[in-house]
Design a protein around this motif. Structure first.
Motif, mmCIF file in Angstrom:
data_model
loop_
_atom_site.group_PDB
_atom_site.id
_atom_site.type_symbol
_atom_site.label_atom_id
_atom_site.label_comp_id
_atom_site.label_asym_id
_atom_site.label_seq_id
_atom_site.Cartn_x
_atom_site.Cartn_y
_atom_site.Cartn_z
ATOM 1 N N TRP A 23 66.553 66.974 46.959
ATOM 2 C CA TRP A 23 65.895 65.673 47.172
ATOM 3 C C TRP A 23 66.222 64.730 46.017
ATOM 4 O O TRP A 23 66.595 63.585 46.232
ATOM 5 C CB TRP A 23 64.380 65.854 47.316
ATOM 6 N N TYR A 24 66.096 65.213 44.787
ATOM 7 C CA TYR A 24 66.397 64.382 43.615
ATOM 8 C C TYR A 24 67.873 63.983 43.582
ATOM 9 O O TYR A 24 68.221 62.856 43.231
ATOM 10 C CB TYR A 24 66.001 65.092 42.322
ATOM 11 N N LYS A 25 68.752 64.893 43.956
ATOM 12 C CA LYS A 25 70.187 64.599 43.989
ATOM 13 C C LYS A 25 70.491 63.544 45.050
ATOM 14 O O LYS A 25 71.200 62.569 44.790
ATOM 15 C CB LYS A 25 70.977 65.874 44.268
ATOM 16 N N THR A 26 69.920 63.716 46.235
ATOM 17 C CA THR A 26 70.189 62.818 47.358
ATOM 18 C C THR A 26 69.590 61.438 47.168
ATOM 19 O O THR A 26 70.249 60.430 47.414
ATOM 20 C CB THR A 26 69.651 63.439 48.662
ATOM 21 N N PRO A 31 72.422 64.358 38.759
ATOM 22 C CA PRO A 31 73.614 65.211 38.790
ATOM 23 C C PRO A 31 73.274 66.702 38.817
ATOM 24 O O PRO A 31 73.563 67.441 37.876
ATOM 25 C CB PRO A 31 74.343 64.812 37.504
ATOM 26 N N VAL A 32 72.672 67.150 39.916
ATOM 27 C CA VAL A 32 72.258 68.554 40.031
ATOM 28 C C VAL A 32 73.505 69.438 40.081
ATOM 29 O O VAL A 32 74.430 69.182 40.861
ATOM 30 C CB VAL A 32 71.375 68.765 41.277
ATOM 31 N N GLN A 85 64.929 53.721 46.450
ATOM 32 C CA GLN A 85 65.607 54.931 46.920
ATOM 33 C C GLN A 85 64.607 56.073 47.089
ATOM 34 O O GLN A 85 64.680 56.832 48.056
ATOM 35 C CB GLN A 85 66.694 55.340 45.923
ATOM 36 N N ALA A 86 63.678 56.206 46.152
ATOM 37 C CA ALA A 86 62.655 57.251 46.251
ATOM 38 C C ALA A 86 61.814 57.025 47.499
ATOM 39 O O ALA A 86 61.531 57.970 48.248
ATOM 40 C CB ALA A 86 61.788 57.265 44.996
ATOM 41 N N ALA A 87 61.414 55.780 47.759
ATOM 42 C CA ALA A 87 60.620 55.463 48.944
ATOM 43 C C ALA A 87 61.398 55.772 50.216
ATOM 44 O O ALA A 87 60.843 56.341 51.172
ATOM 45 C CB ALA A 87 60.206 53.988 48.920
ATOM 46 N N ALA A 88 62.689 55.437 50.237
ATOM 47 C CA ALA A 88 63.524 55.715 51.403
ATOM 48 C C ALA A 88 63.622 57.213 51.667
ATOM 49 O O ALA A 88 63.794 57.643 52.803
ATOM 50 C CB ALA A 88 64.916 55.114 51.216
ATOM 51 N N GLY A 89 63.475 58.010 50.603
ATOM 52 C CA GLY A 89 63.510 59.464 50.745
ATOM 53 C C GLY A 89 62.153 60.067 51.069
ATOM 54 O O GLY A 89 62.016 61.282 51.119
ATOM 55 N N GLY A 90 61.146 59.223 51.258
ATOM 56 C CA GLY A 90 59.829 59.715 51.649
ATOM 57 C C GLY A 90 58.829 59.853 50.517
ATOM 58 O O GLY A 90 57.709 60.298 50.726
#
Length: 125
Positions: A23-26, A31-32, A85-90
């Protein structure tokens, strides 16, 4: 006397560490690496960057609404874009921003319920 000279890492438990790392990478571009975490190189950070270590009082509500006894602080290059971006990821982006002599701050709750503070450093930090 020997002394601590820096922050070596942040380590925490997750019910699904692979999914959280992904999730953090996407959604935040972290850079996971193959081992499941990421290394932030000093040369990739803004000039004059530093890490902060700071205990909070047991009764502090600064980590609210997370129920966890810790909070992450991540340095970002564009606070509003990363929050979007965080919001777009839920993620739940928390209201309010704080502008200080250290830079701008904003917050969100990640998929594991951790409060994350984003820090866009000021040029003078």
């Amino acid at each position: 006397m020997a002394k601590v000279i820096g922050l070596g890492g942040v380590f925490f438990k997750s019910a699904d560490p692979e999914a959280l790392a992904n999730w953090y990478k996407t959604h935040l571009g972290m850079p996971v690496e193959h081992w499941g975490g990421c290394a932030f190189r000093a040369l990739d950070l803004p000039k004059g960057s530093y890490s902060v270590w700071s205990p909070f009082a047991a009764g502090s509500d600064y980590f609210h609404p997370s129920r966890h006894p810790f909070m992450f602080n991540l340095v970002v290059d564009d606070l509003e874009a990363v929050l979007a971006q965080a919001a777009a990821g839920g993620a739940e982006v928390l209201p309010g921003r704080e502008d200080t002599e250290f830079g701008r701050f904003g917050w969100f709750i990640d998929p594991d319920g951790n409060k994350v503070e984003l820090w866009q450093m000021s040029v003078n930090s």
